[in-house]
Design a protein around this motif. Structure first.
Motif, PDB file in Angstrom:
ATOM      1  N   PRO A   5      88.438  71.998 -16.612  1.00 34.19           N
ATOM      2  CA  PRO A   5      88.759  70.745 -17.307  1.00 34.19           C
ATOM      3  C   PRO A   5      90.160  70.815 -17.919  1.00 34.19           C
ATOM      4  N   ASP A  32      86.714  66.156 -21.068  1.00 30.15           N
ATOM      5  CA  ASP A  32      87.795  66.922 -20.454  1.00 30.15           C
ATOM      6  C   ASP A  32      87.934  68.321 -21.053  1.00 30.15           C
ATOM      7  N   SER A 230      94.387  61.880 -22.850  1.00 27.60           N
ATOM      8  CA  SER A 230      94.017  63.208 -22.357  1.00 27.60           C
ATOM      9  C   SER A 230      95.152  63.806 -21.535  1.00 27.60           C
TER      10      SER A 230
END
Length: 253
Positions: A5, A32, A230
């Motif tokens: 991730p 994530d 992210s």
């Protein structure tokens, strides 16, 4: 073999995490791989977000705080370090909206929106940078708006603060870059959230007009914004700093 991730091993502080973009971004960042410290003023909704993520097996903690209060900001940044041992990333998402022509806005309302959106962002950057400087690395994402990149009638005080957040971000990128800290800012367009619903009430037809002028012909979602956050917090964006990234379906194109 599954890929690692993008935020695996990273500790992220998410300020303004209880509803809307913040809550949706928390789900994305946790998915994530980030360990999260969530912050908001109201404990009830914040605890619900944290509990849902913990139930899914994510590492999450939360604390309440007001970004316009320097002692609160220092406390929740320090709480993050005490809980997780470091601070790799921060998403400064706490904000408020306010409608009305500039000549109709009260001094009290103007002071309050500046305290939250501008002073609050500065206080967060200041305290986060103190930790990240000691580490020699870090990434910060602030939240502005398409209203920080252009003007329109009826939300002048709000738009002024969002222009200011862009200025803070650009300066922070210069100030903190030599310490290995990246600072970027997102500029969402209409995004489905309680804030958007309030804008629909305050400026009838305004949201629909903007969506109609958006090439993708839709409002965004908090998850779509969270995906961009992210990316900016991850090592995939390792050479991006001082960037103003619209997440607006092409509205500013």
């Amino acid at each position: 073999m599954s890929a690692t991730p993008p935020l695996a091993g990273k500790v992220v502080l998410l300020v303004g995490a209880s509803v809307g973009i913040g809550a949706d971004a928390a789900r994305v960042l946790a998915g994530d791989g980030a360990s999260l410290m969530l912050v908001a003023r109201r404990e009830g909704p914040l605890a619900e977000v944290a509990a849902a993520l913990e139930k899914e097996g994510h590492e999450v903690a939360y604390t309440t705080g007001d970004v316009s209060n320097a002692a609160d900001v220092a406390r929740f940044v320090q709480s993050t370090v005490e809980r997780f041992g470091r601070l790799d990333g921060a998403f400064n998402n706490a904000a408020m909206t306010q409608a009305g022509h500039l000549d109709a806005v009260s001094e009290e309302d103007f002071d309050r929106i500046v305290a939250v959106n501008v002073k609050g962002t500065w206080l967060c950057i200041r305290e986060q940078a103190r930790v990240m400087r000691a580490q020699g690395s870090g990434a910060i994402v602030n939240v502005s708006s398409i209203g920080g990149l252009r003007g329109s009638s009826g939300m002048g005080a709000y738009q002024a603060t969002k222009h200011a957040v862009i200025g803070l971000t650009r300066t922070a990128a210069h100030d903190l870059g030599p310490a290995g800290i990246r600072v970027n800012v997102i500029a969402p367009g209409p995004t489905e959230s309680p804030m958007l619903e309030q804008t629909r009430i305050n400026i009838p037809g305004g949201v629909e007009t903007r969506i109609a002028a958006t090439p993708l012909r839709k409002a965004g979602t908090g998850a779509e914004v969270g995906n961009v956050v992210s990316f900016l917090l991850s090592d995939r964006a390792s050479h991006l700093s001082g960037v103003i990234l619209p997440v607006d379906g092409g509205f500013l194109a």
